[in-house]
Design a protein around this motif. Structure first.
Motif, mmCIF file in Angstrom:
data_model
loop_
_atom_site.group_PDB
_atom_site.id
_atom_site.type_symbol
_atom_site.label_atom_id
_atom_site.label_comp_id
_atom_site.label_asym_id
_atom_site.label_seq_id
_atom_site.Cartn_x
_atom_site.Cartn_y
_atom_site.Cartn_z
ATOM 1 N N SER A 24 -18.602 -16.575 -11.992
ATOM 2 C CA SER A 24 -18.741 -15.365 -12.193
ATOM 3 C C SER A 24 -19.038 -15.801 -13.743
ATOM 4 O O SER A 24 -19.685 -16.742 -13.958
ATOM 5 N N LYS A 25 -19.179 -14.377 -13.880
ATOM 6 C CA LYS A 25 -19.765 -14.247 -16.025
ATOM 7 C C LYS A 25 -18.832 -14.989 -16.979
ATOM 8 O O LYS A 25 -16.754 -15.074 -16.396
ATOM 9 N N PRO A 26 -19.104 -16.180 -17.979
ATOM 10 C CA PRO A 26 -17.282 -16.405 -18.342
ATOM 11 C C PRO A 26 -17.010 -15.174 -19.345
ATOM 12 O O PRO A 26 -17.044 -14.419 -19.555
ATOM 13 N N PHE A 27 -16.222 -15.526 -19.688
ATOM 14 C CA PHE A 27 -14.994 -14.866 -20.692
ATOM 15 C C PHE A 27 -15.283 -15.266 -22.043
ATOM 16 O O PHE A 27 -16.087 -15.834 -22.750
ATOM 17 N N GLY A 28 -15.086 -13.707 -22.823
ATOM 18 C CA GLY A 28 -14.958 -13.982 -23.994
ATOM 19 C C GLY A 28 -16.345 -13.363 -24.447
ATOM 20 O O GLY A 28 -17.360 -13.128 -23.829
ATOM 21 N N ASP A 29 -16.881 -14.380 -25.599
ATOM 22 C CA ASP A 29 -18.402 -13.800 -26.518
ATOM 23 C C ASP A 29 -19.033 -14.864 -25.620
ATOM 24 O O ASP A 29 -20.033 -14.383 -26.436
ATOM 25 N N LEU A 30 -18.967 -15.125 -24.683
ATOM 26 C CA LEU A 30 -20.473 -16.378 -24.029
ATOM 27 C C LEU A 30 -21.574 -15.709 -23.432
ATOM 28 O O LEU A 30 -21.011 -14.800 -22.625
ATOM 29 N N ASP A 31 -22.389 -15.963 -23.752
ATOM 30 C CA ASP A 31 -24.296 -15.260 -22.862
ATOM 31 C C ASP A 31 -24.101 -16.044 -21.492
ATOM 32 O O ASP A 31 -24.236 -16.766 -21.625
ATOM 33 N N PRO A 32 -23.781 -15.258 -20.861
ATOM 34 C CA PRO A 32 -23.714 -15.331 -19.385
ATOM 35 C C PRO A 32 -25.130 -15.789 -18.776
ATOM 36 O O PRO A 32 -25.048 -16.243 -17.750
ATOM 37 N N ASP A 33 -26.060 -15.685 -19.992
ATOM 38 C CA ASP A 33 -27.242 -16.684 -19.200
ATOM 39 C C ASP A 33 -27.544 -17.869 -19.655
ATOM 40 O O ASP A 33 -27.924 -18.754 -19.550
ATOM 41 N N THR A 34 -26.673 -18.099 -20.595
ATOM 42 C CA THR A 34 -26.162 -19.955 -20.883
ATOM 43 C C THR A 34 -24.784 -20.498 -20.341
ATOM 44 O O THR A 34 -25.304 -21.172 -20.751
ATOM 45 N N TRP A 35 -23.930 -19.555 -20.186
ATOM 46 C CA TRP A 35 -22.574 -20.053 -19.314
ATOM 47 C C TRP A 35 -21.953 -19.799 -18.048
ATOM 48 O O TRP A 35 -22.539 -18.092 -18.027
ATOM 49 N N GLN A 36 -21.594 -20.195 -17.383
ATOM 50 C CA GLN A 36 -20.404 -19.686 -16.736
ATOM 51 C C GLN A 36 -19.606 -20.411 -16.509
ATOM 52 O O GLN A 36 -19.470 -21.129 -16.334
ATOM 53 N N THR A 37 -18.636 -19.608 -15.744
ATOM 54 C CA THR A 37 -17.099 -19.992 -15.335
ATOM 55 C C THR A 37 -17.717 -19.950 -13.835
ATOM 56 O O THR A 37 -17.928 -19.916 -12.394
ATOM 57 N N PHE A 51 -21.976 -25.068 -19.023
ATOM 58 C CA PHE A 51 -23.366 -24.178 -19.503
ATOM 59 C C PHE A 51 -24.302 -24.748 -18.587
ATOM 60 O O PHE A 51 -24.539 -25.902 -17.963
ATOM 61 N N VAL A 52 -25.489 -23.295 -18.365
ATOM 62 C CA VAL A 52 -26.588 -23.628 -17.658
ATOM 63 C C VAL A 52 -27.472 -23.460 -18.134
ATOM 64 O O VAL A 52 -28.459 -22.512 -17.159
ATOM 65 N N GLY A 53 -27.545 -23.696 -19.346
ATOM 66 C CA GLY A 53 -28.940 -23.088 -19.894
ATOM 67 C C GLY A 53 -30.282 -23.268 -19.954
ATOM 68 O O GLY A 53 -31.542 -22.781 -19.930
#
Length: 55
Positions: A24-37, A51-53
Protein backbone atom coordinates in the motif's frame (compact mmCIF):
# COMPACT_ATOMS: atom_id res chain seq x y z
CA UNK A 1 12.25 -9.70 10.82
CA UNK A 2 13.87 -13.08 10.29
CA UNK A 3 15.72 -12.33 7.04
CA UNK A 4 15.66 -9.91 4.10
CA UNK A 5 12.74 -11.70 2.38
CA UNK A 6 10.51 -12.48 5.39
CA UNK A 7 8.80 -10.36 8.05
CA UNK A 8 7.18 -11.55 11.27
CA UNK A 9 3.81 -9.96 12.04
CA UNK A 10 3.74 -8.69 15.62
CA UNK A 11 -0.08 -8.79 15.66
CA UNK A 12 -0.94 -12.30 14.48
CA UNK A 13 2.49 -14.00 14.59
CA UNK A 14 2.53 -14.98 10.92
CA UNK A 15 5.83 -15.18 9.06
CA UNK A 16 5.22 -13.37 5.76
CA UNK A 17 7.39 -13.46 2.65
CA UNK A 18 7.81 -10.10 0.94
CA UNK A 19 6.21 -11.55 -2.21
CA UNK A 20 3.08 -12.49 -0.20
CA UNK A 21 2.68 -9.17 1.63
CA UNK A 22 0.01 -6.73 0.53
CA UNK A 23 1.48 -3.42 -0.63
CA UNK A 24 0.00 0.00 0.00
CA UNK A 25 0.99 3.65 -0.17
CA UNK A 26 3.27 4.77 2.66
CA UNK A 27 2.09 7.04 5.45
CA UNK A 28 3.16 10.65 5.86
CA UNK A 29 5.15 12.57 3.30
CA UNK A 30 6.97 9.61 1.75
CA UNK A 31 6.88 9.42 -2.06
CA UNK A 32 4.75 6.38 -3.06
CA UNK A 33 6.91 5.89 -6.17
CA UNK A 34 9.92 5.39 -3.89
CA UNK A 35 8.43 3.81 -0.74
CA UNK A 36 5.71 1.21 -0.09
CA UNK A 37 4.19 -0.18 3.07
CA UNK A 38 4.06 -3.97 3.38
CA UNK A 39 0.97 -5.31 5.18
CA UNK A 40 0.24 -8.76 6.59
CA UNK A 41 -2.09 -10.70 4.25
CA UNK A 42 -3.60 -12.48 7.29
CA UNK A 43 -4.58 -9.63 9.62
CA UNK A 44 -3.78 -6.49 7.59
CA UNK A 45 -1.35 -4.99 10.11
CA UNK A 46 1.69 -3.05 8.88
CA UNK A 47 4.86 -5.13 8.61
CA UNK A 48 7.33 -2.55 7.30
CA UNK A 49 7.84 0.43 5.02
CA UNK A 50 10.40 -0.42 2.35
CA UNK A 51 12.38 1.45 -0.29
CA UNK A 52 11.27 0.45 -3.79
CA UNK A 53 12.79 3.31 -5.79
CA UNK A 54 15.04 0.98 -7.78
CA UNK A 55 12.32 -1.53 -8.72
Amino acid sequence: MTDADTYDCETCGASVAVADARRSKPFGDLDPDTWQTLNCPHCGDRLATVFVGDE
